[in-house]
Motif scaffolding. Structure first.
Motif, mmCIF file in Angstrom:
data_model
loop_
_atom_site.group_PDB
_atom_site.id
_atom_site.type_symbol
_atom_site.label_atom_id
_atom_site.label_comp_id
_atom_site.label_asym_id
_atom_site.label_seq_id
_atom_site.Cartn_x
_atom_site.Cartn_y
_atom_site.Cartn_z
ATOM 1 N N GLY A 189 0.682 -1.074 0.042
ATOM 2 C CA GLY A 189 0.273 0.044 0.054
ATOM 3 C C GLY A 189 0.813 1.335 0.142
ATOM 4 O O GLY A 189 2.148 1.297 -0.195
ATOM 5 N N ARG A 190 0.165 2.384 0.305
ATOM 6 C CA ARG A 190 0.922 3.616 0.152
ATOM 7 C C ARG A 190 1.493 4.163 1.766
ATOM 8 O O ARG A 190 0.788 3.703 2.664
ATOM 9 C CB ARG A 190 -0.011 4.635 -0.180
ATOM 10 C CG ARG A 190 -0.364 4.555 -1.617
ATOM 11 C CD ARG A 190 -1.519 5.512 -2.251
ATOM 12 N NE ARG A 190 -2.791 5.631 -1.474
ATOM 13 C CZ ARG A 190 -3.780 6.039 -1.580
ATOM 14 N NH1 ARG A 190 -3.725 7.408 -2.192
ATOM 15 N NH2 ARG A 190 -5.088 5.819 -1.288
ATOM 16 N N LEU A 191 2.227 4.783 1.776
ATOM 17 C CA LEU A 191 3.025 5.039 3.067
ATOM 18 C C LEU A 191 3.126 6.605 3.299
ATOM 19 O O LEU A 191 3.600 7.465 2.156
ATOM 20 C CB LEU A 191 4.644 4.647 3.177
ATOM 21 C CG LEU A 191 5.392 4.946 4.198
ATOM 22 C CD1 LEU A 191 4.685 4.394 5.555
ATOM 23 C CD2 LEU A 191 6.600 4.199 4.286
ATOM 24 N N ILE A 192 2.669 6.951 4.204
ATOM 25 C CA ILE A 192 2.890 8.502 4.978
ATOM 26 C C ILE A 192 3.881 8.434 5.814
ATOM 27 O O ILE A 192 3.769 7.775 6.969
ATOM 28 C CB ILE A 192 1.683 9.128 5.134
ATOM 29 C CG1 ILE A 192 0.352 9.321 3.912
ATOM 30 C CG2 ILE A 192 1.725 10.778 5.625
ATOM 31 C CD1 ILE A 192 -0.858 9.783 4.320
ATOM 32 N N GLU A 194 -4.286 -1.657 -0.848
ATOM 33 C CA GLU A 194 -5.235 -0.693 -0.695
ATOM 34 C C GLU A 194 -5.063 0.045 0.501
ATOM 35 O O GLU A 194 -5.515 1.097 0.820
ATOM 36 C CB GLU A 194 -6.736 -0.938 -0.963
ATOM 37 C CG GLU A 194 -7.346 -1.817 0.203
ATOM 38 C CD GLU A 194 -7.049 -3.331 -0.122
ATOM 39 O OE1 GLU A 194 -8.055 -4.167 0.297
ATOM 40 O OE2 GLU A 194 -6.200 -3.777 -1.077
ATOM 41 N N SER A 195 -4.129 -0.379 1.347
ATOM 42 C CA SER A 195 -3.833 0.136 2.734
ATOM 43 C C SER A 195 -2.981 1.572 2.615
ATOM 44 O O SER A 195 -2.247 1.876 1.644
ATOM 45 C CB SER A 195 -2.965 -0.769 3.481
ATOM 46 O OG SER A 195 -3.604 -1.806 3.802
ATOM 47 N N ILE A 196 -3.278 2.232 3.660
ATOM 48 C CA ILE A 196 -2.619 3.679 3.839
ATOM 49 C C ILE A 196 -1.843 3.491 5.151
ATOM 50 O O ILE A 196 -2.566 3.055 6.251
ATOM 51 C CB ILE A 196 -3.462 4.820 3.980
ATOM 52 C CG1 ILE A 196 -4.136 4.965 2.711
ATOM 53 C CG2 ILE A 196 -2.537 6.029 4.096
ATOM 54 C CD1 ILE A 196 -5.244 6.089 2.680
ATOM 55 N N THR A 197 -0.513 3.577 5.023
ATOM 56 C CA THR A 197 0.171 3.411 6.631
ATOM 57 C C THR A 197 0.516 4.761 7.078
ATOM 58 O O THR A 197 1.313 5.653 5.943
ATOM 59 C CB THR A 197 1.234 2.422 6.412
ATOM 60 O OG1 THR A 197 0.969 1.206 6.054
ATOM 61 C CG2 THR A 197 1.984 2.261 7.810
ATOM 62 N N VAL A 198 0.476 5.342 8.262
ATOM 63 C CA VAL A 198 0.854 6.450 8.513
ATOM 64 C C VAL A 198 1.709 6.260 9.555
ATOM 65 O O VAL A 198 1.515 5.643 10.611
ATOM 66 C CB VAL A 198 -0.227 7.400 8.988
ATOM 67 C CG1 VAL A 198 0.258 8.733 9.576
ATOM 68 C CG2 VAL A 198 -1.451 7.746 8.173
#
Length: 452
Positions: free
Chosen positions: A110-113, A159-163
């Motif tokens: 997924g995407r990483l912030i 589809e995950s977002i990791t903060v």
């Protein structure tokens, strides 16, 4: 992961970080050597914490060449200095050294912030996490906020977002760590006992963006001279936030309202009266979170809703209770001078201030100067108490009391404070020596306040 899957991974440090890294590795079938310099640790307990895998080796005390010869990769816990003798042994042996966030990144989807900075990381991470979780179905909030990235990495989906809240210690040994959106909130002196110089500390913080591409985004504080100077050399798109001026591109505070200027369009985000947060530094945290949320594709209506619901995180200018007309605030996470400055600036009442703790080599002049006549009594404890008192005396602060415990500090504050005053725990120092961490320090303070 490029290493041979059969090569053993040496995990340095058998604390929480090391255990979580070891668990991730065993779950993906990598044989682990768990090392800790404390030979008194209980090997059976460590083995049980890792689930008793058959291919686990535990080494306590001395790290030998025979052990190093078995390892193809090393994962280091953030609490271990990179110049420790046994770390130098690993490097001399030619073994690649990864941080725990590098390990987690290699297995996460997924995407990483990713968010770093000297101050404001936890609040900004929690707020960004809430904004994302209110909009998206699969969101993970991890890192220095208290939930190890290695613990959650294998749960993530495409589809995950990791903060992730990441510290300078965690960034020291990244290799391919690549967030799609990153933020550096500010850089002020801290951890110089580890990083030695401000140049080194600054470079480590800025490395959060070193693997980002032009399609990615980095969020920076325009009012931080170091960050503004670094921006032209950065590869990703730079978006600034400012609490002091209007910006042609980015987020800014104008009067009591926050605006977003992007691609030629200016949008009003909210009024600071809509927020449940105190202080200009928190408005900066909000602007950073808004920029990250917009950059990841979250619509403004959803962002506004999340902003209106968000409450301050525990231990960061956290309202505890009002007793006999006195408001008590817990800012135990104010573990350095700059954080403590933000807390005292946020106070709008005459304040009894509780400070002091572990000596990280800081100077306290700027903190004392920020009192601006608000501090009616300064209650000091811990190793830095005398140094702070001497500094305060230089600036005409006279009502100073020394105490030996948090209990004595709270009792003294309660006797001094009058209706309409505030009592603020904002130590400007780490908790070590009196408490195991700032969380315990803050919770003890809150328990004592509730018991008054």
């Amino acid at each position: 992961m490029n290493q041979n899957q059969k090569e053993k991974v040496l995990v340095l440090g058998a604390g929480i970080s090391g255990i979580n890294a070891g668990k991730l590795l065993t779950e993906v079938g990598r044989p682990v050597i768990l090392y800790d310099g404390n030979k008194e640790k209980n090997e059976a307990e460590l083995r049980e914490q890792l689930g008793n895998p058959s291919d686990l080796t535990i080494v306590l005390g001395e790290l030998t060449d025979e052990v190093l010869a078995q390892a193809g990769l090393c994962v280091i816990s953030p609490g271990i200095p990179t110049d420790a003798d046994f770390v130098m042994q690993v490097r001399t042996a030619g073994i690649p050294v990864w941080s725990e966030i590098e390990l987690a990144y290699h297995y996460a989807k997924g995407r990483l912030i990713a968010i770093t900075g000297t101050n404001g990381k936890t609040t900004t991470t929690a707020l960004t996490g809430k904004i994302c979780a209110d909009y998206a179905e699969s969101v993970f909030v991890v890192g220095n906020i208290g939930n190890a990235y290695t613990k959650e990495a294998l749960k993530t989906k495409e589809e995950s977002i990791t903060v992730a809240e990441v510290s300078s210690f965690q960034l020291e040994n990244i290799v391919n760590f690549h967030p799609q959106v990153s933020a550096v909130l500010n850089i002020t002196p801290d951890h110089l006992n580890r990083h030695k110089t401000m140049e080194c500390y600054t470079n480590v913080k800025l490395s959060i963006a070193k693997n980002q591409s032009p399609e990615d985004v980095v969020i920076l504080n325009y009012e931080d001279d170091r960050l503004r100077a670094a921006a032209p050399e950065m590869m990703p798109r730079v978006l600034f936030f400012s609490s002091a001026r209007e910006l042609p591109e980015g987020a800014y505070l104008k009067g009591e309202e926050i605006f977003l200027a992007l691609d030629g369009t200016v949008t009003r985000v909210c009024s600071i009266q809509d927020l449940n947060l105190l202080g200009r530094h928190n408005y900066e945290n909000v602007m950073a979170a808004v920029l990250m949320a917009v950059s990841i594709g979250i619509p403004m209506d959803s962002i506004r809703h999340s902003l209106s619901e968000f409450r301050a995180v525990e231990h960061r200018i956290e309202f505890v209770e009002e007793k006999n007309g006195v408001a008590y605030y817990n800012d135990s996470k104010g573990t350095n001078v700059d954080a403590a400055i933000q807390a005292i600036r946020a106070m709008i009442r005459p304040t009894v201030l509780l400070g002091g703790g572990y000596d990280k080599g800081a100077e306290f002049d700027e903190w004392i100067q920020a009192f601006d006549g608000k501090v009616k009594q300064l209650i000091l404890m811990g190793a830095t108490a005398r140094q702070i008192a001497d500094t305060a005396a230089k600036y005409g602060v006279e009502n100073i009391v020394f105490v030996d415990s948090m209990e004595e500090a709270v009792q003294t504050a309660a006797k001094t404070a009058e209706p309409g005053d505030a009592v603020l725990l904002s130590p400007a120092c780490a908790s070590w020596g009196m408490f195991p961490n700032y969380e315990v320090r803050g919770r003890v303070f809150k328990e004592l306040v509730h018991a008054l």
